[in-house]
Design a protein around this motif. Structure first.
Motif, mmCIF file in Angstrom:
data_model
loop_
_atom_site.group_PDB
_atom_site.id
_atom_site.type_symbol
_atom_site.label_atom_id
_atom_site.label_comp_id
_atom_site.label_asym_id
_atom_site.label_seq_id
_atom_site.Cartn_x
_atom_site.Cartn_y
_atom_site.Cartn_z
ATOM 1 N N LEU A 26 0.871 -1.173 0.000
ATOM 2 C CA LEU A 26 0.000 0.000 0.000
ATOM 3 C C LEU A 26 0.912 1.228 0.000
ATOM 4 N N TRP A 27 0.869 1.986 -1.082
ATOM 5 C CA TRP A 27 1.822 3.086 -1.245
ATOM 6 C C TRP A 27 1.573 4.228 -0.266
ATOM 7 N N GLU A 28 0.333 4.441 0.128
ATOM 8 C CA GLU A 28 0.043 5.460 1.142
ATOM 9 C C GLU A 28 -0.726 4.778 2.266
ATOM 10 N N SER A 29 -0.029 4.515 3.338
ATOM 11 C CA SER A 29 -0.597 3.807 4.480
ATOM 12 C C SER A 29 -1.759 4.585 5.099
ATOM 13 N N MET A 83 8.601 -10.986 0.025
ATOM 14 C CA MET A 83 9.050 -9.830 0.803
ATOM 15 C C MET A 83 10.249 -9.151 0.139
ATOM 16 N N ASP A 84 11.172 -9.945 -0.386
ATOM 17 C CA ASP A 84 12.325 -9.358 -1.091
ATOM 18 C C ASP A 84 11.867 -8.529 -2.290
ATOM 19 N N GLU A 85 10.893 -9.042 -3.040
ATOM 20 C CA GLU A 85 10.375 -8.304 -4.202
ATOM 21 C C GLU A 85 9.647 -7.045 -3.753
ATOM 22 N N ALA A 86 8.881 -7.134 -2.678
ATOM 23 C CA ALA A 86 8.201 -5.946 -2.150
ATOM 24 C C ALA A 86 9.228 -4.886 -1.758
ATOM 25 N N GLU A 87 10.277 -5.291 -1.068
ATOM 26 C CA GLU A 87 11.310 -4.341 -0.655
ATOM 27 C C GLU A 87 12.017 -3.731 -1.865
ATOM 28 N N ARG A 88 12.234 -4.525 -2.905
ATOM 29 C CA ARG A 88 12.855 -4.003 -4.119
ATOM 30 C C ARG A 88 11.965 -2.920 -4.749
ATOM 31 N N HIS A 123 10.642 3.819 -4.635
ATOM 32 C CA HIS A 123 9.769 4.939 -4.269
ATOM 33 C C HIS A 123 10.127 5.575 -2.930
ATOM 34 N N SER A 124 10.738 4.798 -2.045
ATOM 35 C CA SER A 124 10.934 5.262 -0.679
ATOM 36 C C SER A 124 12.148 4.590 -0.061
ATOM 37 N N GLY A 125 12.705 5.226 0.943
ATOM 38 C CA GLY A 125 13.832 4.653 1.656
ATOM 39 C C GLY A 125 13.414 3.755 2.805
#
Length: 110
Positions: free
Chosen positions: A61-64, A96-101, A106-108
């Motif tokens: 979710l890009w904007e929590s 999870m690795d793909e999500a973090e990639r 987009h974000s740090g």
């Protein structure tokens, strides 16, 4: 063999049926909504397949909706599931690795 991909329009019935088969109530409408949100770039949905069979998924979710995350523009990993019969194969870790990639683009933070 594990493959990760984006949610497709043909996926909602298959995903819902897979969870119903293991006794979980995950209606088709949930995944139709995820597809809509993905098209609007509000949410990313990463689908895992194992030898072409649905195995699990994770959404970003890009904007929590949580004020702390929203105020700091921190994306949130939401609704992370691997079918029970596919657990212990590294699928959750790969999701999870793909999500973090994707989040790093987009974000740090996640």
């Amino acid at each position: 063999m594990l493959q990760l991909r984006t949610l497709k329009s043909t996926d909602p019935p298959m995903i819902s049926a897979a969870f119903t088969a293991q006794g979980w109530n995950k209606p088709i409408t949930q995944y139709e909504e995820y597809l809509r949100l993905q098209r609007e770039e509000i949410r990313d949905v990463i689908v895992a397949t194992w030898d072409t069979e649905f195995a699990g998924y994770l959404t970003v979710l890009w904007e929590s909706h949580y004020a702390y995350f929203k105020g700091r523009q921190i994306p949130e990993v939401v609704d992370f599931n691997v079918l029970q019969r596919f657990q212990r194969r590294g699928i959750g870790t790969a999701l999870m690795d793909e999500a973090e990639r994707r989040i790093r683009q987009h974000s740090g933070m996640a």
